[in-house]
Design an enzyme around this catalytic site. Structure first.
Site, PDB file in Angstrom:
ATOM      1  CE  LYS A 146      34.183  16.975   2.801  1.00 26.54           C
ATOM      2  NZ  LYS A 146      34.959  16.420   1.808  1.00 26.54           N
TER       3      LYS A 146
ATOM      4  N   GLY B  25      35.391   8.368  -3.716  1.00 26.84           N
ATOM      5  CA  GLY B  25      36.466   7.510  -4.433  1.00 26.84           C
ATOM      6  C   GLY B  25      35.987   6.491  -5.324  1.00 26.84           C
TER       7      GLY B  25
ATOM      8  CB  ALA C 238      31.790  11.847  -2.190  1.00 25.83           C
TER       9      ALA C 238
ATOM     10  CB  THR D 285      38.514   9.932  -6.583  1.00 26.50           C
ATOM     11  OG1 THR D 285      38.725  10.091  -5.344  1.00 26.50           O
ATOM     12  CG2 THR D 285      39.393   8.713  -7.197  1.00 26.50           C
TER      13      THR D 285
END
Lengths: 258, 71
Positions: free
Chosen positions: A97, A158, A184, A207
């Site tokens: 990635k 996050g 994300a 997260t």
């Protein structure tokens, strides 16, 4: 028929990918991966801490998982390529990635450096999945460069803010002939479900699961949401209308003006 | 002699190989990757590479998710 996601040489049935950072401890990572039958996980590469003899993350990832190292920490293409080659030398395969970030406040990816790294690594035979700012023209270039899937962000890493890039991700799903994987910012299972309803092929969550009060339950919630969204997409989204349409018959009411 | 390991200057014994260094540091060969003066060294070659004064050695491995910095 089983609904499988084809990326490069792999067939994947679980469309929830998980990042392994920020978990309270390593055994929890293992519990989450096993209890939710996760098939694709990301790990980071970094300098060994020579002063502590901690155990290794790889001991906590089930053998059947596909490990996709990321190039987090890279600030330009050159650094990303260096990290990718080191990761490959570790013998975990050739999936990578690409993550090139030089903005410390929002951690937004540098698309041009990402493209450069993708070109180099795809040429070397890596299975490249670039993390990117959802720009259609750039995504088309990534396809040409040999990427195996495209990973636009939903919102900053996050941040748990969800799919703020929805309109752009929709365009990517419609125009790019590769799996689109939102990576994300997804903070709630409903965010993941929304991505899948739009036709994204998978989501990558870290997260929101790792920092949940109960990561195992949160992973289950995300897993169910991904499945629900996927089923909804395969079924075809219902048509929206301006006004109400009665669900019950409009005759035979128990009143005199019938 | 002085070398740089993971960005920090360290004094190590003269005339040792990378595999000897790894053993001295108590690291598991299977879990790490070594870069010697920007060149990745395959596990099977570690015993052949002699460390010289001022060499730059990076010892890396995988860990959970997030951001990192090796460069």
């Amino acid at each position: 028929m089983q609904d499988l996601l084809n990326i490069a040489d792999k067939k994947i049935s679980n469309r929830l990918f998980i990042g392994t950072g920020k978990f309270p401890n390593k055994p929890t990572i293992k519990d989450v991966l096993e209890s939710t039958n996760i098939e694709v996980v990301t790990v980071a590469l970094r300098r060994v801490d020579l002063t502590s003899k901690g155990d290794n993350i790889l001991d906590y990832i089930p053998k059947n998982c596909l490990i996709m190292p990321n190039t987090s920490g890279a600030r330009n293409a050159e650094e990303a390529v260096r990290i990718a080659r080191l990761a490959q030398a570790a013998g975990l395969g050739s999936w990578i990635k690409i993550e090139v970030i030089n903005d410390n406040k929002y951690l937004l990816p540098d698309n041009l450096e990402t493209l450069k790294a993708t070109e180099i690594l795809a040429n070397e035979g890596f299975m490249v999945l670039p993390y990117m700012n959802p720009d259609l023209a750039l995504a088309k270039r990534l396809v040409k460069a040999g990427a195996k899937a495209i990973m636009p962000f939903g919102s900053p890493i996050g941040s748990n803010r969800g799919l703020k890039t929805e309109e752009l991700v929709k365009i990517m799903v419609s125009e790019i002939n590769l799996p689109i994987i939102v990576d994300a910012g997804l903070g709630k299972p409903s965010d993941a479900s929304r991505c899948m309803e739009l036709g994204c092929s998978a989501v990558l969550v870290n997260t929101a699961i790792a920092t949940a009060n109960d990561p195992i339950n949160m992973a289950k919630a995300f897993s169910l949401a991904v499945k629900a969204g996927r089923l909804s997409f395969l079924n075809g989204t219902s048509i929206e209308t301006e006004y109400a349409k009665a669900s019950s018959p409009l005759t035979g009411f128990l009143r005199d003006d019938n | 002699m002085e070398v740089k390991i993971n960005g920090k200057s360290q004094n190590i014994s003269e005339d040792i190989t990378l595999s000897e260094l790894i053993a001295q540091k108590g690291l598991n060969f299977q879990r790490i990757v070594i870069e010697h003066n920007l060149k990745i060294i395959k596990k099977e070659d570690l015993a052949q590479v002699k460390i010289k004064e001022k060499d730059n050695i990076e010892i890396v491995s995988f860990l959970g998710g997030g951001r990192c910095r090796i460069c």
